[in-house]
Design a protein around this motif. Structure first.
Motif, PDB file in Angstrom:
ATOM      1  N   GLN A  54       0.826  -1.202   0.000  1.00  0.00           N
ATOM      2  CA  GLN A  54       0.000   0.000   0.000  1.00  0.00           C
ATOM      3  C   GLN A  54       0.860   1.253   0.000  1.00  0.00           C
ATOM      4  OE1 GLN A  54      -2.552  -0.025   3.448  1.00  0.00           O
ATOM      5  NE2 GLN A  54      -4.321  -0.529   2.214  1.00  0.00           N
ATOM      6  N   GLU A  55       0.275   2.318  -0.505  1.00  0.00           N
ATOM      7  CA  GLU A  55       0.920   3.621  -0.360  1.00  0.00           C
ATOM      8  C   GLU A  55       0.707   4.096   1.073  1.00  0.00           C
ATOM      9  OE1 GLU A  55      -0.007   6.579  -3.233  1.00  0.00           O
ATOM     10  OE2 GLU A  55      -0.179   5.090  -4.829  1.00  0.00           O
ATOM     11  N   THR A  59      -0.349   6.849   2.303  1.00  0.00           N
ATOM     12  CA  THR A  59      -1.529   7.679   2.589  1.00  0.00           C
ATOM     13  C   THR A  59      -2.850   6.956   2.381  1.00  0.00           C
ATOM     14  OG1 THR A  59      -1.462   8.528   0.319  1.00  0.00           O
ATOM     15  CG2 THR A  59      -0.294   9.796   2.018  1.00  0.00           C
ATOM     16  N   GLN A  60      -2.816   5.692   2.019  1.00  0.00           N
ATOM     17  CA  GLN A  60      -4.069   4.979   1.733  1.00  0.00           C
ATOM     18  C   GLN A  60      -4.881   4.691   2.987  1.00  0.00           C
ATOM     19  OE1 GLN A  60      -3.038   1.534  -0.572  1.00  0.00           O
ATOM     20  NE2 GLN A  60      -3.795   2.476  -2.447  1.00  0.00           N
ATOM     21  N   SER A  61      -4.221   4.443   4.107  1.00  0.00           N
ATOM     22  CA  SER A  61      -4.971   4.135   5.319  1.00  0.00           C
ATOM     23  C   SER A  61      -4.188   4.573   6.556  1.00  0.00           C
ATOM     24  CB  SER A  61      -5.269   2.633   5.407  1.00  0.00           C
ATOM     25  OG  SER A  61      -4.094   1.915   5.662  1.00  0.00           O
ATOM     26  N   ASP A 115     -10.584   3.667   9.486  1.00  0.00           N
ATOM     27  CA  ASP A 115     -10.239   3.232   8.123  1.00  0.00           C
ATOM     28  C   ASP A 115     -11.398   2.498   7.460  1.00  0.00           C
ATOM     29  OD1 ASP A 115      -7.759   4.266   7.728  1.00  0.00           O
ATOM     30  OD2 ASP A 115      -6.670   2.420   8.141  1.00  0.00           O
ATOM     31  N   HIS A 132      -9.929   0.110  -3.080  1.00  0.00           N
ATOM     32  CA  HIS A 132      -8.974  -0.648  -2.264  1.00  0.00           C
ATOM     33  C   HIS A 132      -9.614  -1.900  -1.675  1.00  0.00           C
ATOM     34  CE1 HIS A 132      -7.311   3.610  -1.639  1.00  0.00           C
ATOM     35  NE2 HIS A 132      -6.637   3.044  -2.620  1.00  0.00           N
ATOM     36  N   TYR A 185      -7.698  -4.871   0.092  1.00  0.00           N
ATOM     37  CA  TYR A 185      -7.104  -4.722   1.417  1.00  0.00           C
ATOM     38  C   TYR A 185      -8.128  -4.828   2.541  1.00  0.00           C
ATOM     39  CZ  TYR A 185      -3.252  -2.925  -1.337  1.00  0.00           C
ATOM     40  OH  TYR A 185      -2.256  -2.784  -2.252  1.00  0.00           O
TER      41      TYR A 185
END
Length: 180
Positions: A77-78, A80-82, A138, A146, A149
């Protein structure tokens, strides 16, 4: 080889060794304890009967699982995604639960670690509850892109629930033992 002819029967004081009275069988006295002596209980005996090492081992395994999930999230994941990935929640909680499990396992050999184990498990509960809140945020703000995930975060949430319950049980047992 040596040989001795020794009478091994327990005799009364008025009898001669090796001879029984005429017409009666020899009396044999046996020792029988009148009262049982209690075993010496070591430190934390009652607590160790409840097997905190088993719960500590489960804590360690769940900590390793949490760290593994965190590594998987960090790689895929990047940042800033969660919030789960941003704050490295699983790395922190996993490391704390591994430490708590090791300390709980060491109680058998080192009973003096009881206050430390109690504090570490209380800290684990606090950090895990904060992590559960972050994961819940989240999940509440989940983006459908997403989707892959989602299941992993739900797994992390379930493992954190297990870890909180384990630490809660251990804290209860440690508190009860400290009070006694």
């Amino acid at each position: 080889m040596s040989f001795a002819d020794v009478d091994m029967d327990i005799q009364r004081a008025d009898e001669e060794p090796g001879r029984a009275s005429e017409g009666e069988l020899p009396l044999v006295y046996c020792y029988q304890a009148a009262e049982l002596m209690p075993d010496d209980k070591g430190p934390l005996h009652d607590l160790l009967q409840k097997q905190p090492a088993v719960l500590g081992s489960v804590q360690m395994v769940s900590g390793f699982l949490t760290v593994g999930v965190g590594i998987l999230f960090a790689v895929t994941q990047e940042m800033t995604q969660s919030l789960f990935t941003l704050f490295r929640v699983s790395h922190l909680t996993g490391a704390l639960f591994i430490i708590a499990g090791v300390v709980s396992n060491l109680l058998f050999k080192y009973p003096g670690l009881l206050p430390l184990s109690f504090r570490v498990n209380c800290g684990c509960i606090i950090v895990a509850v904060a992590a559960i809140c972050l994961i819940s945020v989240d999940l509440a703000h989940w983006i459908p892109e997403h989707e892959k995930y989602l299941k992993m975060e739900v797994l992390a949430l379930c493992v954190l629930g297990l870890e909180v319950s384990l630490s809660g049980v251990l804290c209860f047992l440690f508190f009860k033992e400290r009070r006694d």
